[in-house]
Design an enzyme around this catalytic site. Sequence first.
Site, mmCIF file in Angstrom:
data_model
loop_
_atom_site.group_PDB
_atom_site.id
_atom_site.type_symbol
_atom_site.label_atom_id
_atom_site.label_comp_id
_atom_site.label_asym_id
_atom_site.label_seq_id
_atom_site.Cartn_x
_atom_site.Cartn_y
_atom_site.Cartn_z
ATOM 1 N N HIS A 110 0.813 -1.209 0.000
ATOM 2 C CA HIS A 110 0.000 0.000 0.000
ATOM 3 C C HIS A 110 0.847 1.259 0.000
ATOM 4 O O HIS A 110 0.441 2.302 -0.519
ATOM 5 C CB HIS A 110 -0.923 0.018 1.227
ATOM 6 C CG HIS A 110 -1.777 1.242 1.306
ATOM 7 N ND1 HIS A 110 -1.354 2.417 1.901
ATOM 8 C CD2 HIS A 110 -3.018 1.499 0.846
ATOM 9 C CE1 HIS A 110 -2.303 3.329 1.804
ATOM 10 N NE2 HIS A 110 -3.320 2.804 1.181
ATOM 11 N N CYS A 111 2.050 1.187 0.550
ATOM 12 C CA CYS A 111 2.815 2.411 0.820
ATOM 13 C C CYS A 111 3.515 2.994 -0.406
ATOM 14 O O CYS A 111 3.204 4.092 -0.848
ATOM 15 C CB CYS A 111 3.829 2.150 1.932
ATOM 16 S SG CYS A 111 3.076 1.781 3.535
#
Length: 421
Positions: free
Chosen positions: A258-259
Amino acid sequence: MHICVLGQGYVGLPLAVRAAEAGHAVTGYEPDRARCEALAAGSSYVEDIGDDRLRAVLDSDAYYATSDPQDLKGFDVAVITVPTPLTDRAPDLSCVRDAGRVLAEWIEPGATVVLESTTHPGTTRDVLIPLLEEGSGLVAGRDFHVGFSPERIDPGNPDWRLENTPKIVAGLTEGCLERVKAFYDTVTDVTVPASGLEEAELAKVFENTYRHVNIALVNELSRMAHTLGVDVWHTLELAATKPFGFTKFLPGPGVGGHCLPIDPVYLSHHVKARHGQTFRLIELAQDINESQPDYVVRRLQDALSRRFRRSVHGARILALGAAYKPGTSDARQSPAVEVTDRLRQMGADVTVVDPYLPVAGGGCREIPFGATAADVTVGDFDAVVLLTPHGEFDLDRLAAEASYVLDTRGVMTAASHIERL
């Protein structure tokens, strides 16, 4: 205290379970009813939280999973840990807004609300607080407390967990900061106070931007080194012997999770939309890392043509790994999935092996590739591409049996039939 954690995913569930273990009464709010049912049955879908650990807090009545907003009533601290994805390549704060609206109805004087979801500077002050005030009829900083504390969850990392990773905490006012810090002091070993909300929000996106940019740098370096006929992996080992001023990053098939593919975009998009300025280094890094799966496919295509005089179309390819990092089932934004999808689009017959994922990237088969697994005959494939170096993969067997291997992670010893990216 009565703690409510909105969102029971990779960030929210570990926080909820840890808070329950610390002695709080925890309500885990998850709109997905199927997820709620799994949690209520003691079945965790987040690897960092084993079923035994989940069942322990359920059995002690310290944790309760729900999809009913009414169960948020009477909370002392509510933490928002919902996703902040990209939609049409632009930041999507709809989940944060939805959580804020749901929560606002149940805010009582003296309560504390904390946002953990990664986002651009100004989100807590300009987006969340107005929703909380409008829905509650209360004033933030006077009637209730608001803060921001960026998540630092690294799925599958056995060394740095929620409780021993330093936790940045920020508040709208000094009183808010005190309340936010007091809560996190009960669940983490170290809290790091920030001077303001925006500084804490910027720190989070910068942490990931730093990694994103440096990974892009070594990805481009690996391409240039290949063109020059230089071993980039040995070059990086040599550079890493410098005891100061250098941090070692490694090339790979791209960035995932996600990052890294998302968080830097929040920063660059916000700067451009709000001030009309371009964060050029982020945009360049995004271009490089997003094109890395295509580069992997081209390298494999060139190898098949050069070594076997055949095209990708019709070739039997074994792809090892679908998750974005080893030791986890997290396939969010995984470059491994992008590589296999592109190969299939080109007509390749691709078998994906990942011991952590029964399904990923369109037909992934769960075939543990190791010393005790004989489900895959490596010699039946024209080529192998190692995308995620799970510990279950027997690399010695792979080296002995494969006709050709493209190692995108640099974990195998280079040989006549083994190329490293």
